[in-house]
Design an enzyme around this catalytic site. Structure first.
Site, mmCIF file in Angstrom:
data_model
loop_
_atom_site.group_PDB
_atom_site.id
_atom_site.type_symbol
_atom_site.label_atom_id
_atom_site.label_comp_id
_atom_site.label_asym_id
_atom_site.label_seq_id
_atom_site.Cartn_x
_atom_site.Cartn_y
_atom_site.Cartn_z
ATOM 1 N N LYS A 259 6.215 25.334 17.948
ATOM 2 C CA LYS A 259 6.691 24.680 19.271
ATOM 3 C C LYS A 259 6.148 25.728 20.552
ATOM 4 C CE LYS A 259 11.379 23.506 17.455
ATOM 5 N NZ LYS A 259 11.425 21.973 17.366
ATOM 6 N N ASP B 158 19.288 31.537 18.692
ATOM 7 C CA ASP B 158 18.262 30.237 18.230
ATOM 8 C C ASP B 158 17.410 30.125 19.531
ATOM 9 O OD1 ASP B 158 16.654 28.148 17.977
ATOM 10 O OD2 ASP B 158 18.289 27.160 16.981
ATOM 11 N N CYS C 147 18.386 16.167 15.726
ATOM 12 C CA CYS C 147 19.159 17.108 14.884
ATOM 13 C C CYS C 147 20.337 17.775 15.499
ATOM 14 C CB CYS C 147 17.953 18.196 14.303
ATOM 15 S SG CYS C 147 16.851 17.651 13.383
ATOM 16 N N GLN D 138 13.791 26.932 21.355
ATOM 17 C CA GLN D 138 13.230 26.379 22.716
ATOM 18 C C GLN D 138 13.152 27.232 24.029
ATOM 19 O OE1 GLN D 138 12.344 23.218 22.761
ATOM 20 N NE2 GLN D 138 13.293 22.272 20.920
ATOM 21 N N HIS E 62 21.598 22.894 17.125
ATOM 22 C CA HIS E 62 20.522 22.243 16.257
ATOM 23 C C HIS E 62 21.312 22.233 15.045
ATOM 24 C CE1 HIS E 62 16.849 21.561 14.034
ATOM 25 N NE2 HIS E 62 16.479 20.849 15.093
HETATM 26 N N1 PMP Z 1 16.702 25.085 17.125
HETATM 27 C C1 PMP Z 1 16.308 24.373 17.902
HETATM 28 C C2 PMP Z 1 16.855 24.407 19.166
HETATM 29 C C3 PMP Z 1 15.194 23.523 17.749
HETATM 30 O O1 PMP Z 1 14.988 22.620 18.785
HETATM 31 C C4 PMP Z 1 14.746 23.213 16.722
HETATM 32 C C5 PMP Z 1 13.607 22.266 16.321
HETATM 33 N N2 PMP Z 1 13.807 20.817 16.954
HETATM 34 C C6 PMP Z 1 15.109 24.212 15.497
HETATM 35 C C7 PMP Z 1 16.114 25.004 15.620
HETATM 36 C C8 PMP Z 1 14.327 24.184 14.016
HETATM 37 O O2 PMP Z 1 13.123 24.448 14.222
HETATM 38 P P1 PMP Z 1 12.176 24.404 12.864
HETATM 39 O O3 PMP Z 1 12.215 22.788 12.574
HETATM 40 O O4 PMP Z 1 10.901 24.833 13.202
HETATM 41 O O5 PMP Z 1 12.796 25.077 11.972
#
Ligand code: PMP
Length: 415
Positions: free
Chosen positions: A233, A207, A373, A210, A130
């Protein structure tokens, strides 16, 4: 505190009733919410907990010598303890409340990275990250003269572990990777990667945006050094997330943001800093949201993370069976089901993902279309965008049926 509901035997239909938002019609059809990978829905008890804080004991934490502030501080610190236990941390002091995963990763890249990364050092990422696990490292590399390396993926969206062996050298200071891809659904072999990284002297940041919502995550078992995730999430509120870090590493790190609450002593020319975790929580935190994150953890535990994982896995198998027969549909990510979560990104031949999502919306089905993203990953997949359906604990097989029927409608409309 609000009453708690428990689910000794998993029953997705009863569980859905705990999520008020799911009980509504969109465009005249019952809402099928298949976008939990972007942000999940919240159960009543989490909403109630947040409201209870604002209605009954809203006050700033760690400062006031009066009843409300003491109650808020107690609940805030108790939430930290719940989050720590939930991820198998050795101590609540290893958990720092952040706004989200993004802020947690930026904290590490700035505080740890600023103190430990030098020109010529290497930072190892993967191409499936991401943007929030790419851009902070790019910014650090630009500041310090370090270089970024990337582990690639194979045709099924799995990491190429030969790349890990090739790219991991004594210059590699940190390996930062996603536990589960937000596009491909791939669950990465993070323990194996951590072993190899540690053998080279590199730290490992996961990270877990997910993974923490969808499976039992234990930082000790995964052998990570940092873990970042977001409350929103995992059925919790927005504006709250967490960074877990090994205590000795956190204690050696300088602060990220400066301000109130993170200091010991402030003089006109210089200051000394508070211990971990306060050192990394400058300013007034998201108090009610942190407390509600603690309630979220209680909720997830009452269902059981193993149960959630198995329910989603069954939904994944069911949904793939229904989707694989849709002509012209290409599913990205592993076809070995034990290597993936219930996030399904796909392309439908000849139809733009935005059109797919718009037609599905007219059927009351909420999916996401775009690059999620993960632009570098989409470049490798050779598509500008994908449509993504992501399942969570409150989804039911009928919603996968409706998705498949909706996609047939899309095909007919755009044939
Ligand atoms: N890493 C991953 C794998 C994600 O799916 C996301 C959210 N789509 C993020 C980071 C970023 O999360 P946040 O917008 O809550 O900071």
């Amino acid at each position: 505190m609000p009453a708690t509901a428990t689910f000794p035997i998993f029953d997705a239909l009863s569980l859905r009733r705990e999520f008020p938002i799911l009980n509504q019609q969109i465009n005249g059809k019952p809402l099928a919410f298949l976008d939990s990978a972007a942000s999940s829905q919240k159960p009543r008890r989490v909403i109630d907990c947040l409201e209870d804080y604002y209605r009954r004991y809203n006050a700033n934490v760690h400062r006031g010598i009066y009843k409300l502030s003491e109650e808020a501080t107690f609940a805030y610190e108790r939430a930290r303890g719940k989050v720590a236990k939930f991820i198998g941390a050795a101590s609540p002091r290893e958990v720092i409340f952040t706004r989200n995963t993004t802020e947690a990763i930026n904290l590490v890249a700035n505080a740890w990275g600023g103190a430990n990364i030098r020109a010529g050092d290497r930072i190892l990422l993967t191409v499936m990250e991401h943007h929030s696990n790419i851009v902070p490292w790019q910014m650090l590399a630009q500041r310090t003269g370090a270089k970024l390396d990337y582990i690639g993926i194979d045709g099924q969206g799995r990491l190429v572990l030969d790349d890990l062996d090739r790219l991991l050298t004594e210059r590699t200071k940190i390996v930062a990777l996603t536990h589960q891809s937000n596009v491909l659904g791939t669950i990465n072999p993070v323990r194996l990667i951590a072993e190899r990284a540690h053998a080279c002297g590199a730290l490992v940041l996961l990270d877990a945006a997910q993974s923490v919502p969808h499976m039992a995550v234990n930082v000790a078992e995964l052998d990570a050094d940092f873990l970042a995730f977001s409350g929103h999430k995992m059925c919790g509120p927005t504006g709250i997330g967490a960074l877990w870090g090994r205590r000795n590493i956190l204690e050696a790190m300088p602060p990220f943001l400066g301000g109130g609450s993170m200091i010991n002593l402030v003089e006109l020319e210089q200051s000394t800093y508070a211990d971990v975790p306060s050192r990394f929580e400058a300013g007034t935190p998201a108090i009610g949201e942190a407390i509600a994150l603690g309630e979220t953890v209680d909720f997830l535990n009452s269902v059981g993370m193993e149960t959630i994982y198995h329910h989603e896995h069954e939904l994944l198998c069911y949904a793939l069976d229904r989707l694989l027969v849709v002509p012209g549909l290409i599913i990205h990510g592993p076809n070995t089901l034990e290597e993936r979560g219930a996030t399904i990104a796909f392309s439908l031949e000849g139809v733009h993902p935005h059109d797919v999502a718009a037609v599905l919306d007219s059927e009351g089905i909420a999916v996401r279309a775009g690059h999620h993203c993960a632009q570098p990953l989409h470049r490798i997949l050779d598509v500008p965008a994908t449509t993504r359906a992501s399942f969570y604990l409150y989804n039911i097989p009928e919603e996968a049926d409706r998705l498949a029927v909706g996609l047939e409608k899309v095909r007919k409309l755009f044939a």
